[in-house]
Write an enzyme that holds these catalytic residues in place. Structure first.
Site, PDB file in Angstrom:
ATOM      1  N   CYS A  83       0.493  -1.521   0.066  1.00 59.66           N
ATOM      2  CA  CYS A  83       0.151   0.192   0.017  1.00 59.66           C
ATOM      3  C   CYS A  83       0.673   1.209   0.216  1.00 59.66           C
ATOM      4  O   CYS A  83       0.625   2.705   0.687  1.00 59.66           O
ATOM      5  CB  CYS A  83      -0.659   0.296   1.016  1.00 59.66           C
ATOM      6  N   CYS A 109       5.817  -6.882   5.706  1.00 61.11           N
ATOM      7  CA  CYS A 109       4.849  -7.588   6.423  1.00 61.11           C
ATOM      8  C   CYS A 109       4.562  -8.461   7.765  1.00 61.11           C
ATOM      9  O   CYS A 109       5.688  -9.459   7.300  1.00 61.11           O
ATOM     10  CB  CYS A 109       3.058  -7.583   5.821  1.00 61.11           C
ATOM     11  N   CYS A 125      -2.593  -0.611  10.791  1.00 66.25           N
ATOM     12  CA  CYS A 125      -1.955  -1.167   9.950  1.00 66.25           C
ATOM     13  C   CYS A 125      -2.807  -0.453   8.324  1.00 66.25           C
ATOM     14  O   CYS A 125      -4.308  -0.398   8.502  1.00 66.25           O
ATOM     15  CB  CYS A 125      -2.897  -2.491   9.350  1.00 66.25           C
TER      16      CYS A 125
HETATM   17 FE1  SF4 Z   1       1.060  -2.795   5.181  1.00 59.67          FE
HETATM   18 FE2  SF4 Z   1      -0.159  -3.737   6.764  1.00 59.67          FE
HETATM   19 FE3  SF4 Z   1       1.798  -5.405   6.399  1.00 59.67          FE
HETATM   20 FE4  SF4 Z   1       1.535  -3.590   7.925  1.00 59.67          FE
HETATM   21  S1  SF4 Z   1       0.438  -4.994   8.675  1.00 59.67           S
HETATM   22  S2  SF4 Z   1       2.902  -4.063   5.984  1.00 59.67           S
HETATM   23  S3  SF4 Z   1       0.390  -1.643   6.623  1.00 59.67           S
HETATM   24  S4  SF4 Z   1      -0.274  -5.087   5.426  1.00 59.67           S
END
Ligand code: SF4
Length: 146
Positions: A87, A104, A115
């Site tokens: 993202c 992640c 997140c």
């Molecule tokens: Fe991306 Fe959420 Fe994983 Fe962090 S926890 S790397 S924001 S998908």
């Protein structure tokens, strides 16, 4: 507030949404240049289920969002050897994957349960569903046109 998952013939994307974390409008793009392998999708699916349970978080009420993020993680696992967050924009993806901060679960997730992809949502989040499971078929169906 809206959640809008979009896809194109070459990739997957969450085009834009209002982040429940910041209440501000973000543009988040997930682009997959190639389709991830089924093996990596399955690995990231299982990881996501396990980490949701472990962290006490839930998948989005719209499993299309969950599916797109899991496929984005799987694509990075295939191409970079690490599940770099799908993202964000990176100038140098291999360097970022090597550094590890955005692999992640990223550091903001591990430290503060933040997140920004909306893969792991705390129960009080407006977009949180009630499930910590997602099947391979659900992911396949939700991303069928990508
Ligand atoms: Fe991306 Fe959420 Fe994983 Fe962090 S926890 S790397 S924001 S998908």
């Amino acid at each position: 507030m809206s959640i809008q998952a979009t896809c194109s013939s070459f990739g997957v994307g969450i085009s834009s949404f209002v982040s429940p974390l910041t209440r501000s409008r973000h543009r988040t793009l997930i682009r997959a240049q190639v389709q991830p392998s089924e093996k990596s999708v399955e690995i990231m699916r299982k990881f996501s289920e396990q980490y949701a349970r472990k962290s006490g978080t839930y998948f989005c009420v719209d499993k299309g969002v969950t599916s797109v993020v899991i496929k984005g993680l799987a694509e990075h696992k295939d191409t970079l050897g690490a599940p770099l967050c799908p993202c964000r924009h990176y100038d140098d993806k291999p360097a970022e994957a090597g550094q590890g901060f955005w692999n992640c679960p990223c550091v903001p997730m591990r430290e503060r349960k933040e997140c920004h992809c909306m893969l792991f949502l705390t129960p009080e989040n407006d977009f949180a569903g009630k499930e910590q499971t997602i099947s391979f078929d659900e992911i396949k169906e939700a991303t069928a046109n990508m």
